[in-house]
Design an enzyme around this catalytic site. Structure first.
Site, PDB file in Angstrom:
ATOM      1  CG  HIS B 235      -2.098   1.071   0.691  1.00 40.14           C
ATOM      2  ND1 HIS B 235      -3.010   0.869  -0.309  1.00 40.14           N
ATOM      3  CD2 HIS B 235      -2.246   2.353   1.063  1.00 40.14           C
ATOM      4  CE1 HIS B 235      -3.695   1.981  -0.507  1.00 40.14           C
ATOM      5  NE2 HIS B 235      -3.261   2.892   0.310  1.00 40.14           N
ATOM      6  CE1 TYR B 239      -2.170   7.831  -0.686  1.00 39.65           C
ATOM      7  CE2 TYR B 239      -1.950   5.655   0.275  1.00 39.65           C
ATOM      8  CZ  TYR B 239      -2.738   6.717  -0.115  1.00 39.65           C
ATOM      9  OH  TYR B 239      -4.085   6.659   0.048  1.00 39.65           O
ATOM     10  CG  HIS B 386      -9.147   2.021  -7.214  1.00 37.95           C
ATOM     11  ND1 HIS B 386      -9.516   3.274  -6.771  1.00 37.95           N
ATOM     12  CD2 HIS B 386      -8.019   1.702  -6.521  1.00 37.95           C
ATOM     13  CE1 HIS B 386      -8.651   3.680  -5.840  1.00 37.95           C
ATOM     14  NE2 HIS B 386      -7.736   2.740  -5.683  1.00 37.95           N
ATOM     15  CG  PHE B 387      -4.782  -0.454  -9.909  1.00 39.54           C
ATOM     16  CD1 PHE B 387      -4.176  -0.558 -11.135  1.00 39.54           C
ATOM     17  CD2 PHE B 387      -5.171  -1.619  -9.247  1.00 39.54           C
ATOM     18  CE1 PHE B 387      -3.959  -1.795 -11.719  1.00 39.54           C
ATOM     19  CE2 PHE B 387      -4.955  -2.859  -9.827  1.00 39.54           C
ATOM     20  CZ  PHE B 387      -4.354  -2.948 -11.072  1.00 39.54           C
ATOM     21  CG  HIS B 388      -5.719   0.891 -15.259  1.00 40.22           C
ATOM     22  ND1 HIS B 388      -5.834  -0.346 -14.680  1.00 40.22           N
ATOM     23  CD2 HIS B 388      -4.755   0.763 -16.208  1.00 40.22           C
ATOM     24  CE1 HIS B 388      -4.982  -1.191 -15.260  1.00 40.22           C
ATOM     25  NE2 HIS B 388      -4.312  -0.533 -16.188  1.00 40.22           N
ATOM     26  NE  ARG B 449      -6.559  -7.492  -9.717  1.00 39.63           N
ATOM     27  CZ  ARG B 449      -5.775  -6.941  -8.781  1.00 39.63           C
ATOM     28  NH1 ARG B 449      -6.150  -6.912  -7.529  1.00 39.63           N
ATOM     29  NH2 ARG B 449      -4.611  -6.413  -9.104  1.00 39.63           N
ATOM     30  NE  ARG B 450      -3.188  -9.652 -10.127  1.00 39.62           N
ATOM     31  CZ  ARG B 450      -2.366  -9.729  -9.088  1.00 39.62           C
ATOM     32  NH1 ARG B 450      -2.484 -10.687  -8.235  1.00 39.62           N
ATOM     33  NH2 ARG B 450      -1.423  -8.853  -8.942  1.00 39.62           N
TER      34      ARG B 450
END
Lengths: 73, 574, 166
Positions: B235, B239, B386-388, B449-450
């Site tokens: 995580h 950041y 989300h993370f794209h 996913r994946r």
């Protein structure tokens, strides 16, 4: 506010429309309107045309009243 | 003149030619990774939806590993070290202490990337017994070739040395100067302190467990333990990707907008909050893991929710700084000031769109963080959706936009075409809207996913109002636009470098904040205090869960055979 | 420290939002009764599942009035048993573990979803009210055949449910 909307500005405005266009059917469904694919295509084409017309109208109006931003894009 | 200002008439590469060379090398390493990663990305997008499948589905996972590792480790972190070197050098206004040391950490990082890259690429060639089809998360008992783990370790050591380089510059600067830590240096130092704390987890996992295990020194590992150690790092690393983007939003975007940063003290508060809160949250990636008590998950959840605070504060400061800039440029009214912003500048438009997408990504992140709604979307396509938006847009698009702004001061070249640049950033935005929107929606109906082929024999996904075919089309079109956008970005850069050097200079001075550091309490610059608090929170959040995992299963068990091996699982079946 | 009034308002609003989110999670756990997968399933020796009391024979077992236990073994690239049959209007507790690598266990279209980690037993309790057919998928990459790993869960009408065996 009297500035004209530049072509770059129009590009950004159209980009902002993309999420609305993509989820237009979902949006309509929230208001209880279910659209077929054909109706959806007509509606979003209309939406884009309306935005283009609004921008053109804005620029025409701005072009006649503005005295400092006549350069445009 | 404060130390925040560098004379605008002197280009960075004229004032610090050696450092500019390192920055350029780092950025180019990042862009090579971006290009290859993007190629892997479009192969995946078209393969998943079933439009173009020219690779074998078994190789999909090799491509996916390449995509993940190159984009979120190599691209992001190479850009970061380049940007941080630029930021520390210019904000302290002093060269690095020893340029050979600087090159040494850069080359260490390159060596690590090459080692891991070779291990991953080996997965394409069956005749070579080297592979690392373990994805970015390398969960044991999936096993990679030792080169993969070794490469990762070498890469991380390179980043540690880079951090030391920047700390050393600051220590010497401090002995010669009074006053507050210049803002950009403050951001770099707090980010690196966070990184040192965060990488402890992955270092222990790789050095004590995974590397010896892949070399055959130990027979098995505790899969839950190595997984927990990964997420201890996994995580805060997000950041770490984000901090350079924040640095740009706080210190560069206000200037591009035509104004000044709203508040220097709040910027410092935000970075301190990230240092404190980024690490004791990793268990929120493990909400659905057996073997971790609910109470520990609850602690991670509350910490995660408070981690929203620095991002929400950033949203305010960035928008306020942009509004200030717009009003300096003659903008008026409640909202019409938006029209006065420099939308024709790809550096501005890219960063503004990236920030907007980050807000959307923040909202889907809040859903992920919600411990019980997480059941619905865990490991579905929602998560990459989300993370794209976050690393894939807030970070990647900001980096590309910033490159347009940095180019002249690093290379003495003007951007070949601002119009192409503008199209490129808008194309990224549009492509990502399509792809990420479809991924979020697909996740809500359970599409995982994946997965090389998310089409199953026994049942079909019910996409509700829409259809799976429509979502697939959005992913394919979006992915294609993103790939074209990367090609335009790289092409525009390469052509720029082929052009003749420009005459004269460009103004790249960064004006000080409206509310300067003198308005903030001195304690904000007390880095030891914040590190102590960060470590305390890490201990509180992690000592009991890790203790329980080791007590239940042992340091090296209860594991199973590693994979890939010669179908040893068959023995268990019979 | 000098903080602008608007920024103070924003800060307070942000804190309300954060506390509100935490409240929704607390409500989900305490009010709606959504328990997290936790350590209560215990650990298991994944290398000798066939000799294990519970996982030696994966299947469905009736443990009380309308209450069932389903033992599932996930392995490359299948679930045992498959299909899983349970009656409607029942409360079902799943015990899931892995014989090899990390897998996922997700009943598509529901919030039944857990990680399956070798050595650990995932325990989740679900109410099935209506007859239905669901797909089960592995949602964590588990090897080259990952995309072929699926199963089926059939919730049959109560009166058609024959017995304990799936």
């Amino acid at each position: 506010m009297s500035g004209r909307i530049s072509r770059a500005g129009l590009l950004v405005i159209l980009a902002f429309l993309v999420p609305v266009i993509v989820e237009f059917r979902t949006l309509a469904a929230l208001f209880g309107v279910s659209l077929s694919v054909g109706q959806y295509l007509v509606a979003v084409t209309g939406l884009v045309m309306a935005v283009l017309l609004a921008v053109t109208a804005w620029n025409l109006r701005a072009g006649t009243t503005a005295d400092d931003h006549t350069g445009g894009a | 003149m404060t130390s925040e200002e560098l004379p605008g008439e002197e280009l960075f590469l004229d004032r610090f030619p050696d450092e500019a060379q390192v920055v350029r090398a780092s950025l180019w390493s990042a862009f090579v990774a971006l290009g290859i990663g993007a190629l892997a990305g479009i192969v995946q997008a078209l393969h998943r939806v079933g439009y173009v499948r020219f690779i074998d589905s078994a190789d999909y996972y090799t491509v996916l590993t390449l995509h993940g590792v190159l984009l979120v480790i190599s691209f992001t972190i190479f850009f970061l070290v380049g940007l941080f070197t630029w930021a520390v050098t210019r904000s302290l206004d002093r060269p690095v202490e020893n340029i050979r040391f600087t090159w040494a950490w850069y080359l260490t990082m390159v060596a690590g990337t090459v080692l891991a890259g070779v291990a991953i690429l080996g997965g394409f060639v069956d005749s070579i017994p080297i592979s690392a089809d373990v994805l970015f998360t390398f969960y044991a008992p999936l096993q990679a070739h030792p080169l993969f783990y070794a490469g990762l370790a070498v890469f991380i050591i390179g980043t540690w040395l880079a951090g030391f380089d920047w700390f050393r510059s600051w220590w010497i600067w401090r002995s010669e100067n009074d006053g507050r830590i210049p803002l950009q240096t403050f951001m770099v130092l707090t980010s690196m302190l966070m990184w040192y704390i965060a990488t402890i987890g992955v270092a222990i996992s790789v050095v004590f467990f995974l590397l010896p295990w892949s070399l055959g020194i130990i027979d098995q590992v505790n899969p839950l333990l190595t997984r927990t150690l990964f997420w201890y790092f996994g995580h805060p690393v997000v950041y770490f990707w984000l901090m350079p983007a924040y640095l740009l939003w706080y210190t560069v975007l206000p200037s591009i907008s035509g104004g000044r940063l709203f508040s220097d003290p709040l910027a410092r508060v935000v970075f301190v909050l990230f240092l404190i809160l980024s690490t004791p949250v990793g268990i929120h990636h493990q909400y659905l893991d057996p073997g971790i008590a609910e109470g520990f998950k609850f602690i991670a959840m509350t910490n995660t929710m408070f981690l929203l605070l620095p991002s929400l504060l950033t949203a305010f400061t960035v928008v306020a700084s942009m509004e200030h800039g717009a009003r300096q440029r003659g903008g008026e009214g409640y909202l019409s000031w938006l029209g006065a912003l420099p939308w024709r500048d790809p550096a501005f438009t890219g960063m503004a769109l990236a920030g907007l997408m980050f807000a959307a990504g923040g909202f889907s992140g809040m859903v992920n963080a919600g411990m019980n709604i997480n059941y619905l979307i865990h490991n579905t396509l929602w998560v990459p959706g989300h993370f794209h938006l976050t690393v894939g847009t807030a970070v990647a698009l900001t980096f590309m936009a910033a490159t347009y702004w940095l180019l002249p001061q690093l290379t003495r070249r003007r951007l070949y075409s601002r119009t192409i640049g503008l199209f490129q950033v808008v194309m990224w935005f549009v492509g990502m809207v399509l792809m990420s929107n479809a991924m979020h929606r697909a996740g809500l109906v359970g599409i995982p996913r994946r997965t090389a082929e998310p089409q199953y024999d026994g049942f079909a996904f019910d996409a509700g109002l829409s259809s799976v075919a429509e979502l697939d089309a959005q992913v394919a079109i979006g992915g294609t636009l993103l790939f074209v956008s990367v090609v335009l970005f790289l092409g525009n850069l390469i052509i720029s470098l082929l052009e003749d050097p420009m005459e004269g200079t460009v103004d790249r001075s960064l004006p000080p904040a409206l509310s300067g550091p003198e308005d903030s309490p001195e304690v904000l610059d007390n880095l030891s205090l914040w590190v102590a608090i960060a470590l305390l929170l890490v201990l509180l959040a992690y000592s009991l869960p890790i203790g329980a995992i080791v007590a239940d299963g042992g340091l090296f068990g209860p594991g199973t055979e590693s994979y890939p091996v010669v179908l040893s699982w068959l023995e268990v079946v019979t | 420290m000098n903080v602008h009034t608007y920024e103070k308002i924003w800060l307070v609003a942000s804190l309300f939002l954060i506390v509100g989110f935490i409240a929704t999670v607390v409500y989900g756990a305490a009010g709606a009764g959504i328990a997290m997968v936790d350590a209560s399933g215990g650990t298991v020796d994944s290398t000798s599942l066939s000799e294990n009391e519970r996982f030696g024979e994966p299947g469905v077992e009736r443990v009380g009035d309308g209450e069932y236990e389903v033992t599932v073994v996930a392995r490359q690239f299948m679930y045992q048993p498959d299909p899983i049959r349970v009656p409607a209007d029942s409360r079902v507790t799943f015990y899931v573990t892995s014989a090899d690598v990390i897998h996922g266990f997700q009943v598509v279209g529901t919030n039944v979803n857990t990680m399956v980690i070798p050595g650990q037993v995932a325990k989740i309790t679900v109410d099935f009210d209506e007859p239905a057919e669901y797909g089960i998928i592995c949602n964590e990459y588990c090897g080259q055949g990952h995309h072929d790993m699926e199963g089926k869960l059939v919730v049959v009408p109560e009166d058609e449910y024959g017995g304990d065996d799936a």
